[in-house]
Design an enzyme around this catalytic site. Sequence first.
Site, mmCIF file in Angstrom:
data_model
loop_
_atom_site.group_PDB
_atom_site.id
_atom_site.type_symbol
_atom_site.label_atom_id
_atom_site.label_comp_id
_atom_site.label_asym_id
_atom_site.label_seq_id
_atom_site.Cartn_x
_atom_site.Cartn_y
_atom_site.Cartn_z
ATOM 1 C CE LYS A 269 -1.815 -10.349 9.233
ATOM 2 N NZ LYS A 269 -0.704 -10.912 10.046
ATOM 3 N NE ARG B 299 -0.739 -4.582 11.977
ATOM 4 C CZ ARG B 299 -0.309 -5.253 10.899
ATOM 5 N NH1 ARG B 299 -0.803 -5.021 9.712
ATOM 6 N NH2 ARG B 299 0.622 -6.159 11.045
ATOM 7 N NE ARG C 190 8.146 -12.928 6.170
ATOM 8 C CZ ARG C 190 7.046 -12.296 6.517
ATOM 9 N NH1 ARG C 190 5.945 -12.461 5.805
ATOM 10 N NH2 ARG C 190 7.016 -11.521 7.580
ATOM 11 N NE ARG D 243 7.814 -8.243 6.137
ATOM 12 C CZ ARG D 243 6.544 -8.420 6.467
ATOM 13 N NH1 ARG D 243 5.718 -9.030 5.634
ATOM 14 N NH2 ARG D 243 6.080 -8.006 7.631
ATOM 15 N NE ARG E 161 6.324 -7.983 12.330
ATOM 16 C CZ ARG E 161 6.880 -8.895 11.525
ATOM 17 N NH1 ARG E 161 8.180 -9.124 11.566
ATOM 18 N NH2 ARG E 161 6.145 -9.579 10.682
HETATM 19 P P1 AP5 Z 1 2.576 -14.750 5.821
HETATM 20 O O1 AP5 Z 1 1.468 -15.290 4.989
HETATM 21 O O2 AP5 Z 1 3.444 -13.691 5.252
HETATM 22 O O3 AP5 Z 1 1.994 -14.272 7.233
HETATM 23 P P2 AP5 Z 1 1.320 -12.924 7.606
HETATM 24 O O4 AP5 Z 1 0.311 -13.233 8.639
HETATM 25 O O5 AP5 Z 1 0.861 -12.206 6.379
HETATM 26 O O6 AP5 Z 1 2.591 -12.240 8.276
HETATM 27 P P3 AP5 Z 1 3.282 -10.850 8.115
HETATM 28 O O7 AP5 Z 1 4.605 -10.955 8.783
HETATM 29 O O8 AP5 Z 1 3.257 -10.362 6.699
HETATM 30 O O9 AP5 Z 1 2.276 -10.012 8.971
HETATM 31 P P4 AP5 Z 1 2.472 -8.719 9.711
HETATM 32 O O10 AP5 Z 1 1.117 -8.508 10.221
HETATM 33 O O11 AP5 Z 1 3.553 -8.645 10.721
HETATM 34 O O12 AP5 Z 1 3.042 -7.777 8.551
HETATM 35 P P5 AP5 Z 1 2.407 -6.621 7.710
HETATM 36 O O13 AP5 Z 1 3.094 -6.601 6.422
HETATM 37 O O14 AP5 Z 1 0.927 -6.638 7.742
HETATM 38 O O15 AP5 Z 1 3.449 -15.983 6.313
HETATM 39 C C1 AP5 Z 1 4.641 -15.798 7.035
HETATM 40 C C2 AP5 Z 1 5.641 -16.901 6.662
HETATM 41 O O16 AP5 Z 1 5.120 -18.155 7.078
HETATM 42 C C3 AP5 Z 1 5.865 -17.025 5.146
HETATM 43 O O17 AP5 Z 1 7.199 -17.312 4.923
HETATM 44 C C4 AP5 Z 1 4.930 -18.189 4.720
HETATM 45 O O18 AP5 Z 1 5.430 -18.852 3.623
HETATM 46 C C5 AP5 Z 1 4.951 -19.043 5.979
HETATM 47 N N1 AP5 Z 1 3.674 -19.764 6.177
HETATM 48 C C6 AP5 Z 1 2.428 -19.229 6.136
HETATM 49 N N2 AP5 Z 1 1.505 -20.170 6.423
HETATM 50 C C7 AP5 Z 1 2.205 -21.324 6.659
HETATM 51 C C8 AP5 Z 1 1.816 -22.647 7.023
HETATM 52 N N3 AP5 Z 1 0.536 -23.011 7.191
HETATM 53 N N4 AP5 Z 1 2.792 -23.553 7.206
HETATM 54 C C9 AP5 Z 1 4.097 -23.217 7.054
HETATM 55 N N5 AP5 Z 1 4.528 -21.985 6.705
HETATM 56 C C10 AP5 Z 1 3.583 -21.043 6.513
HETATM 57 O O19 AP5 Z 1 2.846 -5.332 8.579
HETATM 58 C C11 AP5 Z 1 4.188 -4.956 8.707
HETATM 59 C C12 AP5 Z 1 4.267 -3.629 9.441
HETATM 60 O O20 AP5 Z 1 3.585 -2.613 8.685
HETATM 61 C C13 AP5 Z 1 3.610 -3.584 10.819
HETATM 62 O O21 AP5 Z 1 4.480 -4.040 11.834
HETATM 63 C C14 AP5 Z 1 3.299 -2.069 10.942
HETATM 64 O O22 AP5 Z 1 4.454 -1.359 11.304
HETATM 65 C C15 AP5 Z 1 2.929 -1.681 9.532
HETATM 66 N N6 AP5 Z 1 1.465 -1.758 9.276
HETATM 67 C C16 AP5 Z 1 0.826 -2.556 8.385
HETATM 68 N N7 AP5 Z 1 -0.497 -2.360 8.433
HETATM 69 C C17 AP5 Z 1 -0.713 -1.415 9.375
HETATM 70 C C18 AP5 Z 1 -1.885 -0.821 9.915
HETATM 71 N N8 AP5 Z 1 -3.112 -1.163 9.493
HETATM 72 N N9 AP5 Z 1 -1.727 0.104 10.886
HETATM 73 C C19 AP5 Z 1 -0.512 0.473 11.325
HETATM 74 N N10 AP5 Z 1 0.643 -0.063 10.883
HETATM 75 C C20 AP5 Z 1 0.527 -1.007 9.909
#
Ligand code: AP5
Length: 186
Positions: free
Chosen positions: A14, A89, A128, A130, A141
Site C-alpha cells: 500500500k 481499518r 524490511r 520495521r 497483523r
Molecule cells: P509496503 O509498501 O510498506 O506495504 P504496506 O502494505 O504499506 O505494508 P505495511 O507493513 O506498512 O502495512 P501495515 O498495514 O501493516 O502497516 P501500517 O503502517 O499501516 O511494502 C512492504 C515491503 O514490501 C517493503 O519493503 C516494500 O519495498 C516491499 N514491496 C512492496 N511491493 C513490492 C513488490 N511488488 N515486489 C517486491 N517487494 C515489494 O500499520 C501499522 C500499525 O499501525 C497497525 O498494525 C496498527 O497497530 C496501527 N494502525 C495503523 N492504522 C490504523 C488504523 N486505521 N486503525 C487502527 N490501528 C492502525
Amino acid sequence: MLNIIFIGAPGVGKGTQSALIEKDYSIVHIATGDMLRENIANATELGKTAKTYMDKGELVPDSLVINMLKERITKDDCKNGFMLDGFPRTIEQAKELSNILDSLNYKISSIVYIYADEEIIIERLLKRGRADDNEETIKNRLKVFESQSKPVLDYYEGKLKIIKVKSGRGEPEEVYAKIKAELDTL
Ligand code: AP5
C-alpha cells in the site's frame, strides 16, 4: 479530483504504490501507520498509547485513530485529492469516515484493494525489518486484517468502485501499471 482508499493486508505494498501515485498525480498521501510512528518518535501521549498496540500487531483504538485522521483530512492540502493508506481499518472507522467526508463534501473516487499470498508478505516484511516486522507480530497483523479489516472491503462492495490487483513476486512497477490503467479510466 482523485480521492482513493487503499485496502490490503500488511506488506501487500500500500505504501509503495501510494508513493508511485503521489509522484504521478500529486495527491496527498495520508498513512495512519506513518502518523502513529511519528507520534511514537515524538513521544506524544497518542504515541505512547499507540505503541502498546502496534508492538503486538493489534489495532489502535478507533476513537484515537479517527480523531487523528479527522484532524489531518480537514487540512487544506487535501482539497486537491488524497490517498488514505491504512484507514479505514474497521467498520466503525469506515462509518465515521463517511460522516467526515460528507461534512467536507468529499467523494471517494475508488477503493484500491491489493492482495498477495501470505508467504510473499512474510518474506517481504521480514526483509524490511520495521519494529513490528517480526514473525509473531506479522502473523497477528495478518489475523487482525482478516477479522477486522477485510470486512471493510465487503462493506464497500456495491457502494464504491473497487480496483482489485494481485501483487506477486514481480516489481512494484508492474502492480502500479495495473492500478494506473484503472485510475486513468475514472
Ligand atoms: P509496503 O509498501 O510498506 O506495504 P504496506 O502494505 O504499506 O505494508 P505495511 O507493513 O506498512 O502495512 P501495515 O498495514 O501493516 O502497516 P501500517 O503502517 O499501516 O511494502 C512492504 C515491503 O514490501 C517493503 O519493503 C516494500 O519495498 C516491499 N514491496 C512492496 N511491493 C513490492 C513488490 N511488488 N515486489 C517486491 N517487494 C515489494 O500499520 C501499522 C500499525 O499501525 C497497525 O498494525 C496498527 O497497530 C496501527 N494502525 C495503523 N492504522 C490504523 C488504523 N486505521 N486503525 C487502527 N490501528 C492502525
